[in-house]
Design an enzyme around this catalytic site. Structure first.
Site, PDB file in Angstrom:
ATOM      1  N   ASP A  38       0.877  -1.172   0.000  1.00 18.91           N
ATOM      2  CA  ASP A  38       0.000   0.000   0.000  1.00 18.91           C
ATOM      3  C   ASP A  38       0.915   1.222   0.000  1.00 18.91           C
ATOM      4  O   ASP A  38       1.958   1.205   0.655  1.00 18.91           O
ATOM      5  CB  ASP A  38      -0.879  -0.009   1.268  1.00 18.91           C
ATOM      6  CG  ASP A  38      -2.122   0.851   1.126  1.00 18.91           C
ATOM      7  OD1 ASP A  38      -3.234   0.298   1.221  1.00 18.91           O
ATOM      8  OD2 ASP A  38      -1.986   2.078   0.930  1.00 18.91           O
ATOM      9  N   TYR A 157     -13.786   7.101 -13.254  1.00 20.21           N
ATOM     10  CA  TYR A 157     -13.579   5.969 -12.345  1.00 20.21           C
ATOM     11  C   TYR A 157     -14.041   4.665 -13.007  1.00 20.21           C
ATOM     12  O   TYR A 157     -13.287   3.697 -13.108  1.00 20.21           O
ATOM     13  CB  TYR A 157     -14.329   6.214 -11.023  1.00 20.21           C
ATOM     14  CG  TYR A 157     -14.404   5.000 -10.142  1.00 20.21           C
ATOM     15  CD1 TYR A 157     -13.242   4.370  -9.702  1.00 20.21           C
ATOM     16  CD2 TYR A 157     -15.638   4.464  -9.758  1.00 20.21           C
ATOM     17  CE1 TYR A 157     -13.309   3.230  -8.903  1.00 20.21           C
ATOM     18  CE2 TYR A 157     -15.705   3.346  -8.958  1.00 20.21           C
ATOM     19  CZ  TYR A 157     -14.541   2.727  -8.543  1.00 20.21           C
ATOM     20  OH  TYR A 157     -14.612   1.599  -7.754  1.00 20.21           O
ATOM     21  N   LYS A 161     -11.700   1.407 -14.452  1.00 21.24           N
ATOM     22  CA  LYS A 161     -11.873   0.018 -13.999  1.00 21.24           C
ATOM     23  C   LYS A 161     -12.195  -0.892 -15.185  1.00 21.24           C
ATOM     24  O   LYS A 161     -11.718  -2.026 -15.262  1.00 21.24           O
ATOM     25  CB  LYS A 161     -12.990  -0.050 -12.950  1.00 21.24           C
ATOM     26  CG  LYS A 161     -12.593   0.551 -11.601  1.00 21.24           C
ATOM     27  CD  LYS A 161     -11.644  -0.369 -10.871  1.00 21.24           C
ATOM     28  CE  LYS A 161     -11.314   0.114  -9.478  1.00 21.24           C
ATOM     29  NZ  LYS A 161     -10.559  -0.862  -8.683  1.00 21.24           N
ATOM     30  N   HIS A 209     -18.899   8.607   1.581  1.00 25.26           N
ATOM     31  CA  HIS A 209     -19.937   7.592   1.372  1.00 25.26           C
ATOM     32  C   HIS A 209     -21.143   7.829   2.273  1.00 25.26           C
ATOM     33  O   HIS A 209     -21.015   8.255   3.414  1.00 25.26           O
ATOM     34  CB  HIS A 209     -19.364   6.182   1.606  1.00 25.26           C
ATOM     35  CG  HIS A 209     -18.347   5.812   0.575  1.00 25.26           C
ATOM     36  ND1 HIS A 209     -17.014   5.762   0.844  1.00 25.26           N
ATOM     37  CD2 HIS A 209     -18.489   5.515  -0.733  1.00 25.26           C
ATOM     38  CE1 HIS A 209     -16.362   5.436  -0.259  1.00 25.26           C
ATOM     39  NE2 HIS A 209     -17.233   5.282  -1.241  1.00 25.26           N
ATOM     40  N   LEU A 210     -22.281   7.487   1.714  1.00 24.95           N
ATOM     41  CA  LEU A 210     -23.539   7.851   2.364  1.00 24.95           C
ATOM     42  C   LEU A 210     -23.691   7.258   3.772  1.00 24.95           C
ATOM     43  O   LEU A 210     -24.032   7.994   4.716  1.00 24.95           O
ATOM     44  CB  LEU A 210     -24.708   7.393   1.466  1.00 24.95           C
ATOM     45  CG  LEU A 210     -26.087   7.673   2.017  1.00 24.95           C
ATOM     46  CD1 LEU A 210     -26.319   9.163   2.217  1.00 24.95           C
ATOM     47  CD2 LEU A 210     -27.152   7.079   1.075  1.00 24.95           C
TER      48      LEU A 210
HETATM   49  N1  UDP Z   1     -25.083  10.335  -1.484  1.00 19.93           N
HETATM   50  C1  UDP Z   1     -25.804  11.390  -0.939  1.00 19.93           C
HETATM   51  N2  UDP Z   1     -25.203  12.170  -0.003  1.00 19.93           N
HETATM   52  C2  UDP Z   1     -23.919  11.983   0.402  1.00 19.93           C
HETATM   53  C3  UDP Z   1     -23.191  10.897  -0.138  1.00 19.93           C
HETATM   54  C4  UDP Z   1     -23.807  10.104  -1.084  1.00 19.93           C
HETATM   55  O1  UDP Z   1     -26.969  11.608  -1.294  1.00 19.93           O
HETATM   56  O2  UDP Z   1     -23.445  12.750   1.229  1.00 19.93           O
HETATM   57  C5  UDP Z   1     -25.709   9.469  -2.477  1.00 19.93           C
HETATM   58  C6  UDP Z   1     -24.966   9.392  -3.803  1.00 19.93           C
HETATM   59  O3  UDP Z   1     -25.421  10.385  -4.684  1.00 19.93           O
HETATM   60  C7  UDP Z   1     -25.316   7.976  -4.274  1.00 19.93           C
HETATM   61  C8  UDP Z   1     -25.519   7.196  -2.978  1.00 19.93           C
HETATM   62  O4  UDP Z   1     -25.704   8.167  -1.948  1.00 19.93           O
HETATM   63  O5  UDP Z   1     -26.533   7.993  -4.962  1.00 19.93           O
HETATM   64  C9  UDP Z   1     -24.331   6.347  -2.612  1.00 19.93           C
HETATM   65  O6  UDP Z   1     -23.185   7.160  -2.715  1.00 19.93           O
HETATM   66  P1  UDP Z   1     -21.783   6.710  -2.126  1.00 19.93           P
HETATM   67  O7  UDP Z   1     -20.857   7.877  -2.278  1.00 19.93           O
HETATM   68  O8  UDP Z   1     -21.977   6.146  -0.771  1.00 19.93           O
HETATM   69  O9  UDP Z   1     -21.339   5.514  -3.056  1.00 19.93           O
HETATM   70  P2  UDP Z   1     -21.164   5.434  -4.662  1.00 19.93           P
HETATM   71  O10 UDP Z   1     -22.524   5.068  -5.202  1.00 19.93           O
HETATM   72  O11 UDP Z   1     -20.673   6.747  -5.153  1.00 19.93           O
HETATM   73  O12 UDP Z   1     -20.164   4.336  -4.841  1.00 19.93           O
END
Ligand code: UDP
Length: 347
Positions: A38, A157, A161, A209-210
């Site tokens: 890493d 991204y 990938k 992340h959400l």
């Molecule tokens: N999301 C949101 N608010 C945040 C972070 C994420 O509404 O503060 C939404 C984002 O638009 C997506 C979902 O939550 O639709 C999951 O996003 P995350 O960033 O967790 O994962 P990703 O889908 O980008 O891998």
């Protein structure tokens, strides 16, 4: 490194990161000798300390960048690597829209360097962290998403990938090769949760992340959570995603090991097959934490498709993989347990 067990020696790239550290700990639990590389640009030294505690003499950490092919060769030879699990990557959709070159450099050029090192060191097996972002924005009739769907990523991204998947596919199909590459790409949906023994967990800085963001509000380290868009063509107007527990995801990697076949490239989705909206995720966080979690409504985040959830029947059929955590609340509660036990993450 000693290999007292019959389990193959595994090199984990990005093992200081969220998913890589969970994979490394499971491999150590299963008796493998594990070497983590890493560059610590995103990973946590705290995760490495935990792995060292669990793995003892079966664990080794080398600070190394993916583009250092010579050092990667040295590490593979010294650790008698038999299989590579490749997690090291930049993995934020939004950031990739702003810094595409970094994403292609790290995720594609870095991957090529890793493959060159594998080739030079006679390591011919790789399990690669791919993503549902390679599918782009599928039409609603193509949801849930099957692996055969044409991959048309809509952000750098996802493109980076997909490009590495294509490189792996081409290498596996290389003609006249006496010792061909075996590669499996696992296309992750949204990964969340933590090790049930709370030895490792999710600690991104900054967090984007959400689930962890909503839980930080419950932990009183953030005031509110922002919903990125309420005008999507979904049942409640917010984005729908397929949340999979990190331990289930890691289990898919373990099952993939025995499916690696020389000269073959395979790709499987790893998801639960169920989609949850942003609002449903926040509701689950409220249920689990008992906190009201104030929300704010924001605009759409660039690069976000309306809905992504997996048809996960292929991995169940071919690798006998099933998600153990099928309920969103179970995933959220695992993430919450880690956060409560580690209010400052690894710090
Ligand atoms: N999301 C949101 N608010 C945040 C972070 C994420 O509404 O503060 C939404 C984002 O638009 C997506 C979902 O939550 O639709 C999951 O996003 P995350 O960033 O967790 O994962 P990703 O889908 O980008 O891998």
């Amino acid at each position: 490194m000693q290999t007292p067990h019959s389990q193959p020696n595994i090199l984990v790239t990005g093992g200081a990161g969220y998913i890589g550290s969970h994979a490394a700990i499971r491999l150590l639990d299963d008796g493998h000798a594990v070497t983590v590389i890493d560059n610590l640009s995103r990973g946590n030294r705290g995760a490495i300390a935990q792995l060292a505690r669990v793995g003892g003499a079966r664990f080794c950490f080398v600070e190394c960048a993916l583009d250092d092919t010579a050092k990667l060769c040295e590490v593979m030879r010294a650790s008698a690597t038999e299989i590579v699990m490749h997690f090291a990557a930049l993995a934020y959709v939004g950031e990739s829209m702003e810094r595409p070159l970094e994403y292609f450099t790290n995720n594609v050029v870095g991957g090529i360097s890793l493959l060159n090192a594998m080739c030079a060191s006679d390591v011919r097996k790789i399990v690669f962290s791919s993503t549902c972002a390679t599918y782009g924005e599928p039409a609603s009739e193509n949801i849930p998403i099957q692996e055969s769907l044409l991959q048309l990523p809509i952000n750098p991204y996802g493109r980076s990938k997909l490009q590495f998947e294509e490189i792996l596919r081409a290498e596996c199909a290389r003609a006249n090769d006496a010792n061909p590459l075996a590669a499996i790409a696992l296309r992750y949906f949204n990964v969340a949760g933590a090790d049930r023994a709370l030895r490792v967990g999710e600690d991104h800085r900054p967090e984007s992340h959400l689930i962890p963001l909503a839980l930080e509000v419950a932990a009183n380290t953030r005031e509110s959570v922002m919903i990125f868009g309420t005008d999507y063509p979904t049942h409640d107007g917010t984005c729908v995603r397929d949340y999979v527990h990190v331990e289930d995801l890691v289990d898919a990697h373990i099952k993939a090991i025995s499916a690696l076949q020389g000269g073959e490239f395979h790709a499987w989705n790893v998801g639960t097959g169920r989609g949850h909206s942003v609002r449903e995720v926040i509701e689950s966080c409220r249920r689990i934490t008992g906190h009201r979690i104030p929300e704010r409504i924001g605009t759409r985040r660039a690069g976000d498709p309306a809905q992504l959830f997996a048809d996960a029947r292929a991995i169940t059929r071919d690798l006998h993989w099933h998600a153990q955590h099928t309920e969103l609340d179970s995933i959220v509660s695992s993430a919450w347990n880690w956060m409560q036990a580690n209010p400052c993450g690894y710090q």
